[in-house]
Design an enzyme around this catalytic site. Structure first.
Site, PDB file in Angstrom:
ATOM      1  N   HIS A  20     -27.300 -19.816  35.829  1.00  0.00           N
ATOM      2  CA  HIS A  20     -27.673 -19.697  34.216  1.00  0.00           C
ATOM      3  C   HIS A  20     -27.644 -21.076  33.370  1.00  0.00           C
ATOM      4  CE1 HIS A  20     -26.203 -15.474  35.129  1.00  0.00           C
ATOM      5  NE2 HIS A  20     -27.519 -15.310  34.708  1.00  0.00           N
ATOM      6  N   GLN A  28     -39.294 -11.715  41.421  1.00  0.00           N
ATOM      7  CA  GLN A  28     -39.383 -11.475  39.918  1.00  0.00           C
ATOM      8  C   GLN A  28     -40.046 -12.632  39.306  1.00  0.00           C
ATOM      9  OE1 GLN A  28     -35.903 -10.390  37.233  1.00  0.00           O
ATOM     10  NE2 GLN A  28     -35.665 -12.605  36.910  1.00  0.00           N
ATOM     11  N   MET A  44     -28.955 -11.497  31.835  1.00  0.00           N
ATOM     12  CA  MET A  44     -27.738 -10.239  31.536  1.00  0.00           C
ATOM     13  C   MET A  44     -26.635 -10.561  31.506  1.00  0.00           C
ATOM     14  SD  MET A  44     -29.954  -7.212  33.786  1.00  0.00           S
ATOM     15  CE  MET A  44     -29.435  -7.705  35.485  1.00  0.00           C
ATOM     16  N   LYS A  72     -34.020 -17.881  42.496  1.00  0.00           N
ATOM     17  CA  LYS A  72     -33.320 -17.131  43.309  1.00  0.00           C
ATOM     18  C   LYS A  72     -34.120 -15.659  43.227  1.00  0.00           C
ATOM     19  CE  LYS A  72     -29.554 -14.722  42.585  1.00  0.00           C
ATOM     20  NZ  LYS A  72     -29.701 -13.486  42.963  1.00  0.00           N
ATOM     21  N   LEU A 112     -22.649 -15.111  33.079  1.00  0.00           N
ATOM     22  CA  LEU A 112     -23.192 -16.562  33.085  1.00  0.00           C
ATOM     23  C   LEU A 112     -22.447 -17.362  34.327  1.00  0.00           C
ATOM     24  CD1 LEU A 112     -24.108 -17.402  29.582  1.00  0.00           C
ATOM     25  CD2 LEU A 112     -25.432 -16.088  31.307  1.00  0.00           C
ATOM     26  N   HIS A 113     -23.288 -18.175  34.889  1.00  0.00           N
ATOM     27  CA  HIS A 113     -22.798 -18.917  35.922  1.00  0.00           C
ATOM     28  C   HIS A 113     -23.592 -20.382  36.064  1.00  0.00           C
ATOM     29  CE1 HIS A 113     -26.044 -17.652  38.378  1.00  0.00           C
ATOM     30  NE2 HIS A 113     -25.564 -16.420  38.313  1.00  0.00           N
TER      31      HIS A 113
HETATM   32  O1  PAF Z   1     -32.816 -12.087  36.063  1.00  0.00           O
HETATM   33  C1  PAF Z   1     -32.493 -11.375  35.099  1.00  0.00           C
HETATM   34  O2  PAF Z   1     -31.196 -11.638  34.871  1.00  0.00           O
HETATM   35  C2  PAF Z   1     -33.207 -10.256  34.670  1.00  0.00           C
HETATM   36  O3  PAF Z   1     -33.812  -9.559  35.501  1.00  0.00           O
HETATM   37  C3  PAF Z   1     -33.912 -10.618  33.338  1.00  0.00           C
HETATM   38  C4  PAF Z   1     -34.947 -11.528  33.797  1.00  0.00           C
HETATM   39  C5  PAF Z   1     -32.932 -11.285  32.280  1.00  0.00           C
HETATM   40  C6  PAF Z   1     -34.552  -9.277  32.411  1.00  0.00           C
HETATM   41  O4  PAF Z   1     -33.550  -8.505  32.327  1.00  0.00           O
END
Ligand code: PAF
Length: 284
Positions: free
Chosen positions: A37, A153, A30, A149, A33-34
């Site tokens: 990512h 998810q 999303m 983290k 970025l850090h």
């Molecule tokens: O982890 C994230 O940044 C978000 O939940 C993702 C997987 C990009 C979905 O929007």
């Protein structure tokens, strides 16, 4: 680095690479970025010949509209970082591209999305599943990379890939921490100076809790966590749970046989932070 904003153009470019025998790795993000990512992107580049990063703040996964409005966005800086890392493709669609009409799909993850984040952020994982499935369909990657983290998810995305019979392999990557132990998150940049100073207490408390596993009951560990986190007066515990690592079922007792992970969510002022720590590893 090529930047695409439509699924059609992205697909056309990726089809050409695929026909040429390239392997495609995908890092959905999303933005904001850090290093966390970037560690996903580095892994992606190690294992694939073409790297794709998506930057899309997905509205359907925000149960709190204010959280969506406040979510940090910095597209130009993100692109600079990705160029430095030699990313091949950025996919940065508008909301109307991903949701030309309302997505009414409801995913069934059983109990997995009823606990922890799912319980405290109703609809969150359904929104994540909506966007991740659309992105998987658009990219058709060989491999996709997600940070540990977001422990719950990651488990849910593995389930989504299984239920949707995606051929994309899901790769979980280790949490990247600041020098003081705070798990890296795009939300960290929203912390005030005093909340930022207090935030490393979250990981310190998880480590302390892990040391208690052999000698204390789960209820005692949970009570300690609440006390420790909240004693500075700046943090508020939303939940602390020790769960079975794969099923995410809450454990009321810990044994050496059952892989277990402790998960925590804490409010630092208005900023919500999550973290986790493996307590009992899988048997080799
Ligand atoms: O982890 C994230 O940044 C978000 O939940 C993702 C997987 C990009 C979905 O929007």
């Amino acid at each position: 680095m090529k930047v695409f904003t439509t699924i059609k153009d992205l697909k056309a470019a990726l089809d050409t690479y695929r026909s040429a025998g390239e392997s495609i790795g995908f890092v959905p993000t999303m933005g904001a970025l850090h290093e966390g990512h970037l560690s996903l992107l580095r892994k992606c580049k190690e294992q694939n010949t073409i790297s794709v990063v998506s930057i899309f703040v997905n509205p359907t996964q925000f149960n709190d509209k204010q959280d969506l409005t406040n979510y940090p966005r910095n597209f130009n800086k993100d692109c600079d970082l990705l160029i430095e890392e030699a990313c091949d493709i950025v996919f940065a669609p508008e909301v109307t591209e991903m949701y030309p009409q309302e997505d009414t799909r409801q995913f069934d993850f059983g109990q997995m999305d009823q606990v922890m984040e799912g319980k405290h952020r109703p609809g969150h994982f359904n929104g994540v599943a909506q966007i991740v499935s659309k992105l998987f369909d658009a990219v058709e990657a060989h491999r996709a990379y997600f940070g540990q983290k977001d422990f719950q998810q990651l488990a849910i995305i593995r389930k989504l890939a299984e239920l949707g019979k995606y051929s994309t392999e899901i790769i979980g990557c280790p949490i990247v921490r600041e020098a003081d132990g705070l798990a890296m998150s795009s939300r960290n940049m929203l912390l005030s100076a005093e909340h930022r100073n207090a935030a490393p207490r979250i990981y310190q408390t998880l480590q302390k809790a892990k040391q208690m596993v052999r000698s204390h009951a789960v209820s005692e560990i949970t009570a300690m966590v609440k006390r420790e986190v909240e004693s500075c007066g700046l943090l508020r515990l939303e939940y602390f749970e020790i769960v079975q690592t794969d099923s995410l079922q809450t454990l009321s007792e810990i044994t050496a046989e059952i892989p277990a992970t402790a998960c925590i969510a804490v409010f630092a002022g208005k900023v919500r932070l999550i973290d986790n720590l493996e307590f009992i590893p899988h048997k080799k």
